[in-house]
Design a protein around this motif. Structure first.
Motif, PDB file in Angstrom:
ATOM      1  N   LYS A   1      -6.852   7.179   0.317  1.00 26.58           N
ATOM      2  CA  LYS A   1      -6.061   8.402   0.307  1.00 26.58           C
ATOM      3  C   LYS A   1      -6.705   9.393  -0.650  1.00 26.58           C
ATOM      4  O   LYS A   1      -6.844   9.124  -1.839  1.00 26.58           O
ATOM      5  CB  LYS A   1      -4.627   8.090  -0.127  1.00 26.58           C
ATOM      6  N   ILE A   2      -7.116  10.545  -0.109  1.00 24.94           N
ATOM      7  CA  ILE A   2      -7.817  11.552  -0.895  1.00 24.94           C
ATOM      8  C   ILE A   2      -7.300  12.935  -0.487  1.00 24.94           C
ATOM      9  O   ILE A   2      -6.745  13.098   0.590  1.00 24.94           O
ATOM     10  CB  ILE A   2      -9.346  11.490  -0.679  1.00 24.94           C
ATOM     11  N   PRO A   3      -7.503  13.955  -1.319  1.00 23.61           N
ATOM     12  CA  PRO A   3      -7.149  15.310  -0.896  1.00 23.61           C
ATOM     13  C   PRO A   3      -8.169  15.855   0.100  1.00 23.61           C
ATOM     14  O   PRO A   3      -9.312  15.374   0.168  1.00 23.61           O
ATOM     15  CB  PRO A   3      -7.164  16.105  -2.205  1.00 23.61           C
ATOM     16  N   ILE A   4      -7.771  16.853   0.854  1.00 26.15           N
ATOM     17  CA  ILE A   4      -8.671  17.478   1.831  1.00 26.15           C
ATOM     18  C   ILE A   4     -10.001  17.864   1.189  1.00 26.15           C
ATOM     19  O   ILE A   4     -11.071  17.678   1.788  1.00 26.15           O
ATOM     20  CB  ILE A   4      -7.994  18.711   2.457  1.00 26.15           C
ATOM     21  N   THR A   5      -9.950  18.373  -0.025  1.00 27.98           N
ATOM     22  CA  THR A   5     -11.171  18.863  -0.685  1.00 27.98           C
ATOM     23  C   THR A   5     -12.134  17.739  -1.073  1.00 27.98           C
ATOM     24  O   THR A   5     -13.262  18.020  -1.479  1.00 27.98           O
ATOM     25  CB  THR A   5     -10.813  19.686  -1.936  1.00 27.98           C
ATOM     26  N   LYS A   6     -11.706  16.482  -0.966  1.00 26.78           N
ATOM     27  CA  LYS A   6     -12.587  15.349  -1.272  1.00 26.78           C
ATOM     28  C   LYS A   6     -13.091  14.648  -0.005  1.00 26.78           C
ATOM     29  O   LYS A   6     -13.791  13.640  -0.094  1.00 26.78           O
ATOM     30  CB  LYS A   6     -11.852  14.330  -2.144  1.00 26.78           C
ATOM     31  N   LEU A   7     -12.740  15.181   1.152  1.00 32.34           N
ATOM     32  CA  LEU A   7     -13.164  14.576   2.413  1.00 32.34           C
ATOM     33  C   LEU A   7     -14.686  14.607   2.517  1.00 32.34           C
ATOM     34  O   LEU A   7     -15.332  15.572   2.093  1.00 32.34           O
ATOM     35  CB  LEU A   7     -12.538  15.344   3.578  1.00 32.34           C
ATOM     36  N   GLU A   8     -15.268  13.520   3.091  1.00 33.31           N
ATOM     37  CA  GLU A   8     -16.717  13.423   3.226  1.00 33.31           C
ATOM     38  C   GLU A   8     -17.115  13.274   4.691  1.00 33.31           C
ATOM     39  O   GLU A   8     -16.299  12.953   5.547  1.00 33.31           O
ATOM     40  CB  GLU A   8     -17.244  12.237   2.416  1.00 33.31           C
TER      41      GLU A   8
ATOM     42  N   ASP B   1      -3.836  21.524  -0.487  1.00 30.51           N
ATOM     43  CA  ASP B   1      -4.819  20.429  -0.533  1.00 30.51           C
ATOM     44  C   ASP B   1      -4.115  19.118  -0.192  1.00 30.51           C
ATOM     45  O   ASP B   1      -3.965  18.219  -1.013  1.00 30.51           O
ATOM     46  CB  ASP B   1      -5.440  20.362  -1.932  1.00 30.51           C
ATOM     47  N   TYR B   2      -3.683  19.012   1.062  1.00 26.77           N
ATOM     48  CA  TYR B   2      -2.876  17.874   1.484  1.00 26.77           C
ATOM     49  C   TYR B   2      -3.640  16.554   1.351  1.00 26.77           C
ATOM     50  O   TYR B   2      -4.862  16.508   1.526  1.00 26.77           O
ATOM     51  CB  TYR B   2      -2.455  18.037   2.943  1.00 26.77           C
ATOM     52  N   PRO B   3      -2.926  15.459   1.113  1.00 25.56           N
ATOM     53  CA  PRO B   3      -3.569  14.139   1.137  1.00 25.56           C
ATOM     54  C   PRO B   3      -3.942  13.746   2.575  1.00 25.56           C
ATOM     55  O   PRO B   3      -3.185  14.010   3.517  1.00 25.56           O
ATOM     56  CB  PRO B   3      -2.493  13.196   0.584  1.00 25.56           C
ATOM     57  N   VAL B   4      -5.098  13.133   2.710  1.00 28.24           N
ATOM     58  CA  VAL B   4      -5.527  12.594   4.000  1.00 28.24           C
ATOM     59  C   VAL B   4      -5.918  11.129   3.792  1.00 28.24           C
ATOM     60  O   VAL B   4      -6.289  10.714   2.686  1.00 28.24           O
ATOM     61  CB  VAL B   4      -6.719  13.374   4.603  1.00 28.24           C
ATOM     62  N   TRP B   5      -5.838  10.339   4.878  1.00 29.12           N
ATOM     63  CA  TRP B   5      -6.252   8.942   4.836  1.00 29.12           C
ATOM     64  C   TRP B   5      -7.573   8.835   5.582  1.00 29.12           C
ATOM     65  O   TRP B   5      -7.620   8.946   6.804  1.00 29.12           O
ATOM     66  CB  TRP B   5      -5.187   8.053   5.457  1.00 29.12           C
ATOM     67  N   SER B   6      -8.646   8.626   4.823  1.00 29.03           N
ATOM     68  CA  SER B   6      -9.995   8.748   5.373  1.00 29.03           C
ATOM     69  C   SER B   6     -10.774   7.442   5.329  1.00 29.03           C
ATOM     70  O   SER B   6     -10.644   6.644   4.390  1.00 29.03           O
ATOM     71  CB  SER B   6     -10.776   9.818   4.596  1.00 29.03           C
ATOM     72  N   THR B   7     -11.618   7.262   6.335  1.00 33.58           N
ATOM     73  CA  THR B   7     -12.616   6.193   6.326  1.00 33.58           C
ATOM     74  C   THR B   7     -13.779   6.611   5.425  1.00 33.58           C
ATOM     75  O   THR B   7     -13.846   7.761   4.990  1.00 33.58           O
ATOM     76  CB  THR B   7     -13.114   5.940   7.755  1.00 33.58           C
ATOM     77  N   PRO B   8     -14.737   5.706   5.154  1.00 35.77           N
ATOM     78  CA  PRO B   8     -15.844   6.042   4.254  1.00 35.77           C
ATOM     79  C   PRO B   8     -16.776   7.109   4.828  1.00 35.77           C
ATOM     80  O   PRO B   8     -16.776   7.391   6.024  1.00 35.77           O
ATOM     81  CB  PRO B   8     -16.586   4.710   4.110  1.00 35.77           C
TER      82      PRO B   8
END
Length: 660
Positions: free
Chosen positions: A182-189, A160-167
């Motif tokens: 910065k969120i884990p892959i499983t929290k990506l929206e 569950d790698y960290p990713v840097w995501s936009t909203p």
């Protein structure tokens, strides 16, 4: 079966003889330095177009699936590899508009001819030292002239790698200009923008990106369900009616989610799906030219395209225009830009950019654009105009000739449509038409680059960034530097005297943005006015201040906007960034610091051996008795020198280095 490459541009044809009872053999494609690899047909299901990605013998993307859906062609059933063609390339190309003047283009390529059920398709893959990329090609078949298509790519990961995501992409929310987290892959929206930075480990960073998006729907990312830790990329659906929030520019219309996202005549090739890879954030940024390399060479004579520094003029008066031109000419800037309101209410679909019809809420005039352009030409200055998409869509062929006749040299598109295929195609066709009239382009709002500027260099820059207009703190700028900037140039609209500077960082860190945030068109003094310009008191433009004569403004005067060489000296996302860039024999160093005070060491080993240099160092200093409190010191340095600077929270510094 492993595919090996020789340094050659000659194609080698490999025929694979397969029987119905034998599974396809694995096809491996390695980079020239063998550090990166993409492997096809490595899945257990013979009905899947599968691939995995490896970096330094570590599998960074597990077996993943490319899924294509169409009513006209049935992309399902057993996959047969009919043949494979291999080529390699080892060359360089030159650019006057990039972060490097000489750009390496070194890759190995394979083209896999497939049959999936009864449908034919080809996979084209390239492995660079900077990363890997693939696209698919749908050839002519079965007498079909055109198809509708949807695309999903299911990227699978081992953790569950960290990713840097936009909203999350939803109505009324800016994504390309939104805040990163910065969120884990499983929290990506839904709707995460590209490039999507993924932290595999302390020594492995990858980014999922897109290149050569010209006449296709935009790709974006969401949490996937193909494995425990997966990311799915999909294409944007059509927006039936484009409605924007008139303040932020965010789309508030509904987007179609079902059915085909693109409609294409056969044959066609998709945009490139890119996996950038590096040991560090800095290495990814230094190697971001992989995006441009996946685009064709320049299609125009670009000798007339001029990068440079821009001053925005907001009074929309002839007096203000003349004052801005005088300031630009005396401060080694190149452009004066006139913002919204010169052709009426920009939010009115009836507004006409072939006329000067002042919006009374923006200016009382007079505004003589032809006289302004004539005076600018006498002073060696170029003029740009803002045009909202409402006055351009369907009207480009009428607007551009008029602007050219007036003497205008550039256009900033505002409130642009992005995402669906129609919007993407229109945008790039408009850039092509602008080139015919020798107009440079700055695309604002949600558009992000995928390398089209290599083919049409008149597209000098674009927004798609959470810049100074959003009062962005240094911490977020330090995220932007190693996420958004992987895609290419960004118009950050640098502020200097406006009171928001104190909330963002410091004046020295504002100077540093001209080095750290690359843009061939660099807007400076965004909310500030030339000393001789009229005072604008309508409140539309924020806290307007008059540009002064502080000594450090010489850095703005001297800093270029394009570069011969770029080196990332220090990079910790959200914490610290130090970048050195060379133009000719001069070097410019920019440092932006986050919330933690620290000592920063600048190692000058990037300088030439057996040469001495003079370095002007610009730092924040509360004892300096000016509005901006920037101290200037001059020192001698060489390749063996090191400089230690104490940098406070949210401060920064810049250095201009010249050879003695």
């Amino acid at each position: 079966m492993k595919i090996f490459f020789k340094k050659s541009s000659v194609a080698v044809l490999l025929l694979l003889v397969l029987t119905s009872c034998k599974q396809n053999e694995v096809i491996e494609l390695a980079s020239p330095d063998a550090s990166k690899k993409i492997v096809f047909m490595d899945g257990e299901n013979s009905n899947d177009i599968s691939f995995s990605v490896h970096y330094n013998n570590q599998q960074v993307i597990q077996t993943s699936i490319l899924e294509l859906l169409s009513e006209e062609l049935n992309f399902s059933g057993n996959i047969m590899v009919e043949k494979v063609e291999n080529t390699s390339e080892n060359s360089t190309w030159n650019s006057k508009f990039s972060e490097l003047s000489t750009i390496p283009d070194h890759y190995n390529q394979t083209k896999i001819y497939l049959k999936q059920g009864e449908a034919k398709l080809n996979i084209i893959a390239r492995a660079y030292n900077e990363g890997v990329a693939f696209a698919y090609e749908i050839p002519e078949q079965k007498g079909i002239k055109e198809i509708g298509l949807s695309e999903n790519i299911h990227y699978n990961f081992s953790e569950d790698y960290p990713v840097w995501s936009t909203p999350k992409r939803e109505k009324g929310v800016l994504t390309a200009q939104g805040k990163y987290r910065k969120i884990p892959i499983t929290k990506l929206e839904e709707g995460a923008e590209r490039p999507l930075l993924i932290e595999v480990s302390d020594s492995i960073k990858i980014a999922l990106a897109e290149a050569r998006l010209v006449d296709y729907a935009r790709m974006s990312f969401n949490r996937g369900n193909s494995s425990k830790y997966s990311i799915t990329s999909s294409l944007d659906g059509k927006v039936s009616e484009q409605i924007h929030d008139t303040i932020s520019g965010a789309v508030i219309a509904e987007r179609k989610m079902e059915g085909a996202q693109v409609h294409k005549k056969l044959p066609f090739q998709s945009p490139w799906r890119v996996i950038m890879m590096g040991d560090s954030y800095g290495e990814l940024l230094e190697n971001n030219y992989i995006i441009q390399n996946l685009n064709p060479p320049s299609a125009i004579d670009d000798s007339w395209v001029e990068p440079g520094k821009v001053l925005r003029e907001t009074t929309l008066t002839t007096q203000g225009g003349f004052a801005a031109i005088d300031f630009v000419a005396s401060h080694n800037m190149q452009y004066v830009h006139f913002d919204a309101g010169w052709y009426g209410n920009e939010m009115d679909n009836a507004s006409d950019a072939t006329t000067v019809t002042l919006d009374p809420k923006r200016s009382k005039g007079p505004f003589d654009i032809e006289a302004i352009c004539k005076y600018a030409k006498e002073k060696g200055v170029k003029v740009m105009l803002y045009v909202n998409r409402r006055a351009l869509e369907g009207k480009v062929d009428e607007v551009f000739p008029v602007l050219k006749k007036w003497g205008v040299s550039g256009v900033k598109y505002g409130f642009v449509r992005v995402g669906d295929q129609d919007a993407t195609t229109w945008m790039h066709e408009a850039v092509k038409k602008a080139a015919k009239y020798q107009l440079v382009i700055d695309i604002h709002d949600e558009y992000r680059p995928t390398g089209f500027s290599r083919t049409y260099p008149n597209l000098l820059t674009q927004e798609g960034i959470r810049g100074d207009e959003e009062t962005v703190p240094n911490e977020h700028t330090l995220i932007t530097m190693f996420t958004r900037m992987l895609a290419g140039a960004a118009d950050n609209t640098v502020c200097y005297y406006n009171k928001r500077v104190d909330r963002m960082g410091s004046h020295a860190s504002q100077l540093a943005k001209t080095v750290c945030i690359f843009s061939p068109l660099q807007f400076l003094y965004w909310y500030d006015k030339a000393p001789a310009a009229p005072i604008k008191e309508d409140g539309l433009w924020g806290d307007t201040k008059t540009i002064g004569n502080e000594p450090e403004l010489e850095f703005f005067n001297n800093v270029p906007t394009t570069w011969d060489e770029t080196k990332v000296l220090q990079a910790e996302i959200a914490e610290i960034g130090v970048i050195a860039r060379r133009k000719g024999s001069d070097w410019f160093v920019g440092c932006i610091n986050g919330t933690t005070a620290r000592q920063v060491e600048v190692d000058f080993s990037f300088l030439e051996s057996d040469a001495k240099y003079k370095a002007k160092v610009y730092t924040d200093d509360e004892t300096v008795k000016t509005r901006t409190q920037v101290k200037i010191e001059e020192i001698e340095v060489s390749k063996d020198s090191k400089l230690n600077l104490d940098v406070k929270s949210n401060n920064g510094f810049t250095i201009h280095i010249t050879k003695l």
